[in-house]
Design an enzyme around this catalytic site. Sequence first.
Site, PDB file in Angstrom:
ATOM      1  N   GLY A 277       0.810  -1.217   0.000  1.00  0.00           N
ATOM      2  CA  GLY A 277       0.000   0.000   0.000  1.00  0.00           C
ATOM      3  C   GLY A 277       0.842   1.267   0.000  1.00  0.00           C
ATOM      4  N   SER A 278       0.381   2.234   0.806  1.00  0.00           N
ATOM      5  CA  SER A 278       0.952   3.582   0.746  1.00  0.00           C
ATOM      6  C   SER A 278       2.450   3.649   1.014  1.00  0.00           C
ATOM      7  CB  SER A 278       0.235   4.475   1.739  1.00  0.00           C
ATOM      8  OG  SER A 278      -1.156   4.406   1.522  1.00  0.00           O
ATOM      9  N   LEU A 279       3.020   2.632   1.658  1.00  0.00           N
ATOM     10  CA  LEU A 279       4.466   2.649   1.854  1.00  0.00           C
ATOM     11  C   LEU A 279       5.164   2.874   0.523  1.00  0.00           C
ATOM     12  CD1 LEU A 279       5.573  -0.205   4.279  1.00  0.00           C
ATOM     13  CD2 LEU A 279       4.999   2.139   4.775  1.00  0.00           C
TER      14      LEU A 279
END
Lengths: 580, 128
Positions: A277-279
């Site tokens: 995800g956003s990582l």
Amino acid sequence: MSGGTLDPTFAREDPALRNGRVRIAVLSALFALLFGAIGFRLLHLAPEERELVTPAASAPEPERRRPDLLDRNGTLLATDILVPSLAADPQLIADPKRTAERLARLVPGLDAAGLERRLVQAKAAGRRFLWIDHRITPAVQRAVLDAGLPGVVIRRADHRVYPKGAAAAHLVGFVDIDNRGLAGFEHALDFGRAKSLRSREEIVLSLDLRVQEVVREELGRAFREFRALGACGIVLDVATGELLALVSLPDFDPNFAARARAEQRKNRCTGGSYELGSLFKVLSLAAALETGKVRTHQRFDIPPALVIGRHRIRDVHPARRPYSVAEIFSHSSNIGTALAVFTAGGAEPLRAMLARVGLFERAPIELLEVARPQLQKNWPDVVTATVSFGHGIAVSPLRFAEAVASLVGEGTRIDATLLARPPGSVATSGPRVASPRTVEELRWMMWLTVAEGTAKRAAVPGYLVGGKTGTADKAGRGGYRRGAVIASFVGVFPVHNPRYLVLAMLDEPQATRASGGTRFGGQIAAPVVAAIISRIGPLLGVPPTAPVYEARYRERWQALKAQAALSRPEVHLAAVDARP
Amino acid sequence: MSPAPAILSGLLALVTAAAVFQLKHAVRERERELAAIRQAIAEERARIRTLRADIAWLARPERIAAHAKELALEPMRVDRLIRIEELPDALHLELAGRTLVVELADGDAIELRLKPLLLPQAHKGARP
């Protein structure tokens, strides 16, 4: 021959007689030589004691002992100790039935009938060695010796022990009954990249058991608190690529590995692939910045939804105003990230960046349970958009940590290692993955995320921490599952000149009051990383960060905000090719 | 032909044989000794390894943590670390040891002690 001193008889001797004497002399010399040789040979053949002893009793030293495994401070993680086992030379056992019965009485859990059968079979087959029982206790050993059974021998064999128990189970691994590696570094030592080290007396791993234990404790606390399925924690030295800690939960005791469930044995940090995800925005925005077509202060109009073909991309927290790239990062806007990536040129720069930091390959670490990243073959716009915020691409947490370390460290490629490097050494001069300018921008944006963005709970007094949160929906059958997420946080400290990277990931955490009733990475994983940093920083001798660095970062943030108040968004949606 | 050379060589052979046998015996004795010593070394090594494993087992983190209180151990804290720039100057430290004798107007003499001075701008050297 007149008046000589020679014996007259000799002179007068018959030549035939003389010949005979010479022959006799030659022959006797020959015989003397021959007997002499035979005599010497006999002496040589005089029997040695060890040949008179049965092969079973004269236990030969076990072939090659496994090297001891030490952590970087010399703490013993794995060693071989001699443990007695019971064996027999079947040829020396006159009465297998009686021997089997007597042994069964002395050794708990030994079946007399079964042993008798095995003894008889081995005797018939002409074998001279048979294991009876592995790893007996000293009390049983004494009882057997006292019984004085002919043909029954005690043989001591190396047995691998892990004094630290579960502390570093997944990294160190374990062995089978014949001391062959089955998992972790032990496995790699026999069958993998560490093979060349097999003959060493001891091997110093990069692991720091103190750090490992801190990570295990803090991650374990969150793992239980949020009733997660699994968790992974990593501490990586950004300067050298050494892995200081790697924790995968649930874990197990390698001394009793056979009792562990597959669930416990799985190394989630290296062997599992996750959509993080956003990582991933760390990588995609780095790729966008690296092209030079996107700048941190550049502002984007963020529409409520981005429509690409049949797909609709939304933000968890919709933006109510235009975001600069720095804010897109710190507020973790999916739409903004996709827009920035398209502005920078779409799939190509992103792919190039992912390839440079090694996300298309397996991590070359000294372990065998390493997952290959899973990614799509073709990258139409929708895939580019989803990959930019970490969906549609699955990588192991370790591989991702290496990629981030490469980007925020020196900007050169870093591959993690499990072997301690000589003190003071710096990472190899790997190929450059990002310009110093991009590296600097990234550090600043990571600081902003902790200072003003989604990761406020990652702040640690004394250290300047930067990072990125991730809350990824888990893919299930036929799409993403509601409510099942991967909550994660990747942090570096001190962020102005990163020395260590800390990553925490929890698989399917449940919302509780401690997380404010949410499952966000910023609420669940960021506090874990903060707790880890506040404990390992002093332990590793990282000096507290001078306030001047924070002041400088904050100054820059104020300047950006002031600029934003005056100007209009520079990039409009119309400028982006991805528009449907 | 006189028998002397034959007897001589025979004797020589006997003596040599005896000597070789003696030597062989001595070597075997030494070998046995060596084997015993090697065995003892191996035993000791095995014991040392077991004891090292024992120490490591006793010093496992969860056990130390359980005893931390009685051992007066506590976690390290970042506020216990100090940056080099925050240390007072060497000059200040040097002067701190000295006393200054001051004679007052009424003739009394008093000793003044110098205190190290902590600069308010603690990290002035931090900016490169």
